[in-house]
Design a protein around this motif. Structure first.
Motif, short mmCIF file in Angstrom:
data_model
loop_
_atom_site.label_atom_id
_atom_site.label_comp_id
_atom_site.label_asym_id
_atom_site.label_seq_id
_atom_site.Cartn_x
_atom_site.Cartn_y
_atom_site.Cartn_z
N THR A 76 51.57 -35.37 69.25
CA THR A 76 52.04 -34.45 68.22
C THR A 76 53.27 -35.00 67.50
O THR A 76 53.32 -35.01 66.27
N ASN A 94 45.62 -27.25 63.08
CA ASN A 94 44.47 -27.77 63.81
C ASN A 94 43.67 -28.70 62.90
O ASN A 94 43.54 -28.46 61.71
N SER A 140 57.67 -22.75 64.47
CA SER A 140 56.54 -23.67 64.35
C SER A 140 55.27 -22.88 64.07
O SER A 140 55.10 -21.76 64.54
N VAL A 141 54.39 -23.50 63.32
CA VAL A 141 53.09 -22.89 63.04
C VAL A 141 52.01 -23.86 63.49
O VAL A 141 52.21 -25.08 63.46
N PRO A 142 50.87 -23.36 63.92
CA PRO A 142 49.82 -24.26 64.38
C PRO A 142 49.16 -25.00 63.22
O PRO A 142 49.08 -24.50 62.10
#
Length: 98
Positions: free
Chosen positions: A40, A17, A13-15
Motif C-alpha cells: 500500500t 479498491n 483515509s478512504v478505501p
C-alpha cells in the motif's frame, strides 16, 4: 480545541479498491520489499509522485500583459555583444589541441 466533523473527514483515509494481475502485484511486492515498504505504501507513494508529475507538466502560468510585452520585446531585440561568449566560442576545445 474541538475540530469540526468536516476537517476530520478530510484527513480520514478512504478505501481504494482495484483489480490487478498477479504478475503486476508480484512485481510491486518485490519492489516494495526491497524498499522495506508495504504494498500500500509503495503504491501510494508511486501513484502520488506520478500524479504530481502529470499535474506539474500541465501547469499553466500566467503573467500580466505588461510582463508578456517585455518578454516579447527582449526576444525581438538584437543580440547584445557578449565578450566572454565570443571568447569561449573562438577557443579550441581541449580535445582539438591533440
Amino acid at each position: 480545541m474541538s475540530t469540526s466533523h468536516t476537517s476530520k473527514r478530510m484527513d480520514a483515509s478512504v478505501p481504494l479498491n482495484m483489480r490487478i494481475k498477479p504478475a503486476t502485484r508480484n512485481l510491486i511486492d518485490r519492489a516494495a520489499e526491497l524498499l522495506g515498504k508495504t504494498r500500500t505504501d509503495f503504491m501510494l507513494e508511486a501513484s502520488e509522485r506520478r500524479a504530481e508529475e502529470v499535474l506539474l507538466d500541465r501547469s499553466i502560468f500566467t503573467v500580466s500583459p505588461e510582463v508578456y510585452a517585455e518578454f516579447l520585446a527582449r526576444l525581438d531585440a538584437p543580440a547584445q555583444i557578449n565578450v566572454r561568449l565570443k571568447r569561449t566560442m573562438s577557443t579550441k576545445a581541449p580535445w582539438d589541441n591533440a
